[in-house]
Every structure is written in structure tokens, then in C-alpha cells.
Design a protein around this motif. Structure first.
Motif, PDB file in Angstrom:
ATOM      1  N   PRO A 181      59.840 -21.832 -65.686  1.00 38.76           N
ATOM      2  CA  PRO A 181      59.102 -20.681 -64.863  1.00 38.76           C
ATOM      3  C   PRO A 181      57.775 -20.913 -65.331  1.00 38.76           C
ATOM      4  CG  PRO A 181      61.184 -19.744 -66.063  1.00 38.76           C
ATOM      5  CD  PRO A 181      60.759 -21.502 -66.617  1.00 38.76           C
ATOM      6  N   GLY A 182      57.006 -20.574 -64.193  1.00 39.64           N
ATOM      7  CA  GLY A 182      55.625 -20.585 -64.210  1.00 39.64           C
ATOM      8  C   GLY A 182      54.935 -21.861 -64.313  1.00 39.64           C
ATOM      9  N   ALA A 221      58.865 -12.640 -53.687  1.00 35.33           N
ATOM     10  CA  ALA A 221      57.942 -12.955 -54.801  1.00 35.33           C
ATOM     11  C   ALA A 221      58.286 -13.801 -55.891  1.00 35.33           C
ATOM     12  CB  ALA A 221      57.418 -11.596 -55.278  1.00 35.33           C
ATOM     13  N   GLU A 224      56.552 -18.493 -55.667  1.00 42.55           N
ATOM     14  CA  GLU A 224      55.314 -18.499 -55.092  1.00 42.55           C
ATOM     15  C   GLU A 224      54.737 -19.737 -54.601  1.00 42.55           C
ATOM     16  OE1 GLU A 224      50.662 -17.175 -57.227  1.00 42.55           O
ATOM     17  OE2 GLU A 224      52.579 -17.429 -58.347  1.00 42.55           O
ATOM     18  N   TYR A 231      54.886 -25.260 -55.410  1.00 48.92           N
ATOM     19  CA  TYR A 231      55.562 -23.941 -55.822  1.00 48.92           C
ATOM     20  C   TYR A 231      55.802 -23.552 -57.523  1.00 48.92           C
ATOM     21  CZ  TYR A 231      56.391 -24.401 -50.743  1.00 48.92           C
ATOM     22  OH  TYR A 231      56.326 -24.506 -49.506  1.00 48.92           O
ATOM     23  N   ARG A 232      55.881 -22.670 -57.538  1.00 47.12           N
ATOM     24  CA  ARG A 232      56.283 -22.243 -59.033  1.00 47.12           C
ATOM     25  C   ARG A 232      57.350 -21.072 -58.819  1.00 47.12           C
ATOM     26  NH1 ARG A 232      50.585 -20.494 -61.382  1.00 47.12           N
ATOM     27  NH2 ARG A 232      50.117 -18.823 -60.122  1.00 47.12           N
ATOM     28  N   VAL A 234      58.260 -17.526 -60.244  1.00 42.42           N
ATOM     29  CA  VAL A 234      57.849 -16.159 -61.184  1.00 42.42           C
ATOM     30  C   VAL A 234      58.674 -15.592 -61.680  1.00 42.42           C
ATOM     31  CG1 VAL A 234      56.166 -14.226 -61.258  1.00 42.42           C
ATOM     32  CG2 VAL A 234      55.570 -16.248 -59.380  1.00 42.42           C
ATOM     33  N   PRO A 236      60.937 -12.847 -62.965  1.00 46.46           N
ATOM     34  CA  PRO A 236      60.772 -11.263 -62.786  1.00 46.46           C
ATOM     35  C   PRO A 236      61.237 -10.637 -64.145  1.00 46.46           C
ATOM     36  CG  PRO A 236      62.907 -12.166 -61.939  1.00 46.46           C
ATOM     37  CD  PRO A 236      62.143 -13.422 -62.556  1.00 46.46           C
TER      38      PRO A 236
END
Length: 238
Positions: A181-182, A221, A224, A231-232, A234, A236
């Protein structure tokens, strides 16, 4: 490789059969949805490697045929359609199609897509509910990202405890992004790892799968777009 060509136009079918045969494919031609479904029934013959499904069929809606095919077999399905809008493509992917080609198309593009989906075919054709292969390493722990849970061993995804039905490629794409993630994944990297090809034309397919994931998860969302890169995911809160 055996290929089932579902096409009601005999002239188009004859031209495609000639081209595909020259590239080593054994073609079975079905002129309608019901004929195609009969050819895919267990015991009807040796399994097909790919189904090339034209959506403009005379006896049944092509989307309906795609859904019925997926209930019969896990054989990859490539839709052939004149509908270029993203919503129609997402609908086809949601029904279980593995890829799509928009008319008019280049023959080399079609061949590249056929080879791409055949490379990622599961070894066993045990139906739409086929799970991952047993790697012998035991079950993998689930990935939890806020309300999203990704069960890698069973290939199941849930949001707030509610299971979300994903296609094979949608799951593979989400699992790849969720493992870091990120972190921004380049488009080329995603295509290489999920589609196992470096062919640039797969980029549009990637965009449609991303849109489908955002829609199915009801979390636009979550993934992203990093313009010009990839793409990555995000993570939640919650």
C-alpha cells in the motif's frame, strides 16, 4: 491450441479461421450462442484454450452467453464488440470475460490478446469457482486494509464483511497493489506481473480493470491514478 470462434457472419469467420489456422490454432466455429454452449459442455470434446466471442449474435445476447459460458468453464473468454464505451466493457468483465477487442481491430492485436490470455490460463478447468493452486506452503494470511479484507489463499475479497465477486484478473490486480500500500506500481510492471506480457496494447485493458475494481468495491479513492506513471493503493482508515 483449440479455439472456439463464436461468430454469426460466415465471411468474417472464414477470414479469421484462415488467419488463426496459419498461426497454429485448431478452430471450431459456432454461429450462435446455443451452439457455442453445446460445444463447451463437458464431454463435448477436448477442452478449448480460448473462446473468441462476438457479442452481436442472432439467437442470444452476447453478454448473456458470456455469463453462461463462465458458469460452464473457466476457459478464457475474449469478447469481440463494436461497443467502445467503458461501461459495456466493464459489464463484460463483470460477467467473467478475460479481455475484449473492439471492432475494427488489427489481426496482430487479436493474436497478441489470444496469446496473453492463454498464458495466464489456470492449469485445471474446474469451472468458474476454481481457486488457487495448492503451493504446498500452507494458507497465506489475509491482507487487511481498513474495511477491505483480501484472502490470498481462497482468492476472496470482502468489504465490511460483505463478499465482493471479482474476476481472476481483478483479484490479481488488487492483490498486487494491496501487498505494498502506498507504493506506486508502474503500468508496465502491473501488466508484466498480472497479464504476464509486455505488449503495450494491454494498457487499455488495465484501465478498464481499475475502473471495474473501483466500482465493485464502491471505493473509488482506494486505487489512485498517478498520472504518467501508474497506480497505487491508498490504504483506507478504519
Amino acid at each position: 491450441m483449440r479455439l472456439l470462434l463464436v461468430e454469426d457472419d460466415n465471411h468474417v469467420a472464414a477470414a479469421l479461421t484462415a488467419v488463426l489456422s496459419r498461426h497454429g490454432f485448431d478452430i471450431t466455429h459456432a454461429r450462435g450462442g446455443e451452439e457455442a454452449l453445446q460445444a463447451l459442455l463437458p464431454g463435448a470434446g477436448a477442452p478449448f484454450g480460448v473462446v473468441l466471442l462476438d457479442l452481436g449474435l442472432p439467437d442470444q445476447d452476447g453478454f448473456e452467453v458470456c455469463g453462461r459460458i463462465r458458469k460452464l468453464t473457466a476457459t478464457p473468454v475474449i469478447m469481440v464488440t463494436a461497443r467502445s464505451d467503458v461501461r459495456s466493457r466493464i459489464h463484460g468483465l463483470n460477467l467473467g470475460a478475460d479481455d475484449y477487442v473492439v471492432k475494427p481491430y488489427d489481426t496482430m492485436e487479436l493474436l497478441a490478446r489470444i496469446h496473453a490470455v492463454s498464458r495466464r490460463t489456470l492449469p485445471s478447468d474446474s469451472g468458474a469457482g476454481a481457486g488457487t493452486e495448492d503451493s504446498g506452503e500452507g494458507p497465506q494470511p489475509p491482507l487487511r486494509l481498513g474495511p477491505v479484507t483480501i484472502e490470498l489463499s481462497t482468492r476472496q475479497v470482502s468489504v465490511d464483511g460483505t463478499t465482493v465477486s471479482l474476476t481472476r484478473k481483478e483479484f490479481d490486480l488488487l492483490a498486487l497493489l494491496a501487498q505494498r500500500p502506498g507504493v506506486v506500481f508502474r503500468r508496465e510492471q502491473i501488466i508484466s506481473e498480472v497479464w504476464r506480457t509486455s505488449w503495450e496494447g494491454t494498457g487499455r485493458t488495465l484501465e478498464v480493470h481499475i475502473a471495474s475494481l473501483r466500482s465493485k468495491l464502491h471505493m473509488p479513492a482506494l486505487i489512485e491514478t498517478v498520472r504518467g506513471v501508474g497506480y497505487r493503493l491508498v490504504a483506507p482508515a478504519g
